[in-house]
Design an enzyme around this catalytic site. Structure first.
Site, PDB file in Angstrom:
ATOM      1  CG  HIS A  39      -2.004  -0.996   1.213  1.00 54.10           C
ATOM      2  ND1 HIS A  39      -2.879  -1.149   0.158  1.00 54.10           N
ATOM      3  CD2 HIS A  39      -2.342  -1.939   2.135  1.00 54.10           C
ATOM      4  CE1 HIS A  39      -3.721  -2.137   0.433  1.00 54.10           C
ATOM      5  NE2 HIS A  39      -3.412  -2.636   1.624  1.00 54.10           N
TER       6      HIS A  39
ATOM      7  CG  ASP B  35      -5.359  -9.729   3.894  1.00 48.11           C
ATOM      8  OD1 ASP B  35      -5.168 -10.335   2.821  1.00 48.11           O
ATOM      9  OD2 ASP B  35      -4.980  -8.558   4.063  1.00 48.11           O
TER      10      ASP B  35
ATOM     11  CG  HIS C 165      -6.809  -4.946   2.301  1.00 48.77           C
ATOM     12  ND1 HIS C 165      -6.331  -5.905   3.173  1.00 48.77           N
ATOM     13  CD2 HIS C 165      -7.840  -4.332   2.944  1.00 48.77           C
ATOM     14  CE1 HIS C 165      -7.045  -5.875   4.286  1.00 48.77           C
ATOM     15  NE2 HIS C 165      -7.963  -4.935   4.172  1.00 48.77           N
TER      16      HIS C 165
ATOM     17  CG  ASP D 200      -3.352  -8.293   0.930  1.00 53.76           C
ATOM     18  OD1 ASP D 200      -2.408  -8.577   1.681  1.00 53.76           O
ATOM     19  OD2 ASP D 200      -4.343  -7.625   1.289  1.00 53.76           O
TER      20      ASP D 200
END
Length: 384
Positions: A131, A256, A169, A167
């Site tokens: 990120h 996740d 995200h 991921d």
């Protein structure tokens, strides 16, 4: 034969630590290495050290003023406003610059092993901080180690890199950093930004100019389970990677997306990670002559899921499989060192949805696939 496999590790990587109340626990990486050791995976791989990086290595990706801000925050434990630090996701901590740089050094060491021909596959389990932006900390990420490693490889003469991010995200930082770079294809398969941080990663994000078509996003609805996720991956990722013809495959393997993860809403089990490992391994050997750089990433069931998930990928790399039961030595270490009492099974129960709910999820997954294929496949000469 899978060829040589390198794993990058140093206890100093555990210093990337926002504190005991923060969800990104360094214990997830320590336990991954412990499980890899106790099931014999490290006997089949070479453990190598991170490389020492300079500021010049980081400026391939990050702005100088941002590096200065991180260094200042590392010394004082306080950060100037405007760089993404503060209470919550990204609290500054003493030694933050050094810790984040070491994570980048680990992932660059994995890249260097591949570029030098010392390894076909290389795994940086502490990496995957996808990120971080050029001048902004975001989503628990200070420096963007996958991007630093990709930029390093391009400077070493690697012509094309495919980055695949699973991921939960969206891999927004890597996408942003290479948005105008036609030599890098970024693919992110994630929970839709309509429901989850960072709120980006939609099928209409495809890149511009010379890099048009090098950004691919597959946003999935909450409750997407193994039997919907893996076919969705198959519908888009292998075709795009093969059409792009990269020299190296880089993957961010955040786990996740697990059905028990407290920060997201997908429905995967550890069986899905074993399935993804097989698919990515096949892509590496059929497209990039085996050259596969993998990183860790998110995973907030840090003791019960992350070690099993990441060791599933490492097992695939070294031509092995996890046993059905976690070793007693690993269970004891998890308990004594981290206070974690774990189920000894390595595989989860199957997660299934009720019929009406499944139909809704399946319909949303299909729409996401159709949108991505419609926007991107013609740009790569692929049939929609």
């Amino acid at each position: 034969m899978t060829g040589a496999v390198s794993v990058v590790w140093d206890e100093g990587l555990l210093a990337y630590d926002f504190g005991p109340e923060h969800p990104l626990r360094p214990g997830r990486v320590a336990l991954t290495m412990a499980l890899a050791r106790d099931v014999g995976l490290l006997d089949r791989a070479e453990v190598i050290a991170p490389l020492a990086l300079s500021g010049a290595d980081l400026t391939r990706v990050h702005d100088l003023d941002y590096l200065a801000a991180v260094q200042a925050a590392s010394e004082s434990g306080r950060a100037a406003p405007g760089y993404g630090f503060g209470p919550g996701d990204n609290p500054p901590f003493p030694g933050m610059h050094q810790a984040a740089t070491l994570v980048c050094g680990a992932t660059v060491a994995a890249a260097a092993a591949i570029v030098a021909g010392d390894a076909l596959h290389a795994f940086s389990p502490a990496g995957g901080l996808h990120h971080a932006m050029p001048s902004l900390a975001s989503g628990f990420c200070v420096y963007n180690d996958p991007a630093v490693a990709i930029a390093w490889m391009l400077d070493q003469g690697v012509e094309r890199v495919a980055y695949v991010d699973v991921d939960v995200h969206h891999g927004d930082g890597v996408q942003e950093i290479f948005a105008d770079e036609p030599r890098v294809l970024t693919i992110s398969v994630h929970e839709s930004g309509r429901f989850l941080f960072p709120g980006t990663g939609f099928p209409n994000e495809i890149g511009d100019g010379a890099a048009k078509g090098t950004i691919a996003n597959l946003p999935l609805p909450p409750s997407t389970t193994d039997d919907l996720y893996l076919p969705a991956f198959d519908a888009v990722v292998p075709k795009l990677v093969r059409a792009f013809e990269p020299d190296v495959l880089v993957t961010q393997l955040g786990c996740d997306s697990h059905y028990t993860d407290p920060l997201a809403h997908l429905g995967l089990t550890t069986r899905a990670y074993a399935g993804l490992a097989e698919r990515l391994h096949d892509l590496a050997h059929t497209v990039t002559r085996g050259r596969w750089l993998a990183t860790g990433g998110g995973g907030y069931q840090w003791a019960s899921v992350a070690p099993r998930a990441w060791c599933s990928y490492l097992a695939e790399m070294v031509g092995s499989r996890l046993p059905e039961r976690l070793p007693d030595a690993f269970l004891a270490e998890a308990s004594e060192r981290f206070g974690a009492t774990l189920d000894p099974r390595t595989a989860d129960e199957v997660v299934a949805l009720r019929s009406e709910h499944r139909q809704r999820v399946e319909s949303e997954v299909a729409r996401a696939i159709d949108a991505l294929r419609g926007n991107l496949f013609p740009l790569h000469g692929l049939t929609v």
